[in-house]
Design an enzyme around this catalytic site. Structure first.
Site, PDB file in Angstrom:
ATOM      1  N   ARG A  17       0.834  -1.215   0.000  1.00  0.00           N
ATOM      2  CA  ARG A  17       0.000   0.000   0.000  1.00  0.00           C
ATOM      3  C   ARG A  17       0.865   1.260   0.000  1.00  0.00           C
ATOM      4  O   ARG A  17       0.372   2.349  -0.278  1.00  0.00           O
ATOM      5  CB  ARG A  17      -0.919   0.014   1.231  1.00  0.00           C
ATOM      6  CG  ARG A  17      -1.901  -1.146   1.252  1.00  0.00           C
ATOM      7  CD  ARG A  17      -2.512  -1.309   2.628  1.00  0.00           C
ATOM      8  NE  ARG A  17      -3.407  -0.227   2.957  1.00  0.00           N
ATOM      9  CZ  ARG A  17      -3.846   0.039   4.186  1.00  0.00           C
ATOM     10  NH1 ARG A  17      -3.452  -0.709   5.204  1.00  0.00           N
ATOM     11  NH2 ARG A  17      -4.666   1.024   4.406  1.00  0.00           N
ATOM     12  N   LYS A  47      -2.497   9.268   5.441  1.00  0.00           N
ATOM     13  CA  LYS A  47      -2.489   8.363   6.587  1.00  0.00           C
ATOM     14  C   LYS A  47      -1.218   7.510   6.578  1.00  0.00           C
ATOM     15  O   LYS A  47      -0.575   7.404   5.531  1.00  0.00           O
ATOM     16  CB  LYS A  47      -3.735   7.476   6.571  1.00  0.00           C
ATOM     17  CG  LYS A  47      -3.837   6.565   5.334  1.00  0.00           C
ATOM     18  CD  LYS A  47      -5.109   5.759   5.390  1.00  0.00           C
ATOM     19  CE  LYS A  47      -5.139   4.726   4.266  1.00  0.00           C
ATOM     20  NZ  LYS A  47      -6.334   3.883   4.327  1.00  0.00           N
ATOM     21  N   HIS A  60      -5.388  -3.686  12.837  1.00  0.00           N
ATOM     22  CA  HIS A  60      -6.772  -4.175  12.789  1.00  0.00           C
ATOM     23  C   HIS A  60      -6.991  -5.229  13.880  1.00  0.00           C
ATOM     24  O   HIS A  60      -8.108  -5.444  14.334  1.00  0.00           O
ATOM     25  CB  HIS A  60      -7.091  -4.813  11.431  1.00  0.00           C
ATOM     26  CG  HIS A  60      -7.123  -3.837  10.303  1.00  0.00           C
ATOM     27  ND1 HIS A  60      -6.004  -3.500   9.577  1.00  0.00           N
ATOM     28  CD2 HIS A  60      -8.141  -3.108   9.793  1.00  0.00           C
ATOM     29  CE1 HIS A  60      -6.332  -2.617   8.659  1.00  0.00           C
ATOM     30  NE2 HIS A  60      -7.628  -2.357   8.764  1.00  0.00           N
ATOM     31  N   ASP A 132      -8.397   6.520  12.318  1.00  0.00           N
ATOM     32  CA  ASP A 132      -8.677   5.280  11.620  1.00  0.00           C
ATOM     33  C   ASP A 132      -9.872   4.699  12.380  1.00  0.00           C
ATOM     34  O   ASP A 132     -10.307   5.263  13.388  1.00  0.00           O
ATOM     35  CB  ASP A 132      -7.448   4.369  11.705  1.00  0.00           C
ATOM     36  CG  ASP A 132      -7.354   3.413  10.517  1.00  0.00           C
ATOM     37  OD1 ASP A 132      -8.391   3.140   9.891  1.00  0.00           O
ATOM     38  OD2 ASP A 132      -6.246   2.937  10.238  1.00  0.00           O
TER      39      ASP A 132
END
Length: 199
Positions: A17, A47, A60, A132
């Site tokens: 990413r 971000k 996560h 986030d």
């Protein structure tokens, strides 16, 4: 646009990413991307401030930690964010990562030192600061909803994002936790007013 530097081969969540392992290349593409969005009247957020590249834990699932000195962080991780701010970015998303060099108690999302002292004051960012998702394991597994909304608001966050399961009862709990914290005086109206004006 992802302003994280791909500087940890064990990173399970950023790697492909990221634009590059070079902070200047990351900066160039981040600036090109966000300027394109802003030219099209879309509000982008770079971000994940102050940088999610050098982690080996997926936020996560659980809470990552970056054990670097302030000098190391400022010479690498923060470079693309600093360049984006100087180029006029309108939004920044903050990461769920503990940076002990700045705050050994709270992750960036809940840290007044990182959001207000570094991002706003030191780097001079006056735009919109968002989180986030606060339902990610890094935050949701370690704090109550009331702690999350109170700490995030007082850190200087403008928009608190809760996504994930579409559970109306959880949404009600988040909403009522915020209202209760304000009524109890734990989130000053002055902070809310500043956030509303930025929004």
């Amino acid at each position: 646009p992802v302003a994280d530097i791909n500087n940890n081969p064990l990173n399970p969540v950023i790697n492909s990413r990221s634009y590059s392992d070079d902070p200047e290349i990351v900066s160039k593409y981040v600036i090109d991307a966000f300027q394109g969005f802003q030219d099209a009247n879309i509000l982008p957020t770079v971000k994940h401030f102050p940088g999610h590249g050098d982690t080996s834990v997926d936020s996560h699932v659980s809470l990552p930690m970056v054990k670097k000195s302030k000098k190391e962080i400022e010479n690498l991780e923060i470079v693309p964010f600093k360049n984006a701010i100087e180029a006029g970015i309108d939004g920044v998303m903050v990461a769920h990562i503990v940076y002990p060099a700045y705050d050994n108690l709270y992750p960036s999302t809940l840290s007044k030192t990182i959001v207000t002292d570094i991002l706003r004051q030191k780097l001079g960012f006056n735009g919109l600061v968002v989180t986030d998702s606060l339902t990610m394991g890094a935050i949701n597994n370690n704090y109550t909803k009331k702690e999350i909304v109170t700490l995030a608001a007082n850190a200087g966050i403008d928009v608190l994002i809760f996504c994930g399961k579409a559970d109306i009862n959880e949404q009600r709990e988040i909403y009522h936790s915020f209202i209760e914290s304000v009524k109890e005086g734990n989130i000053p109206l002055e902070i809310i007013d500043k956030a509303v004006l930025r929004i």
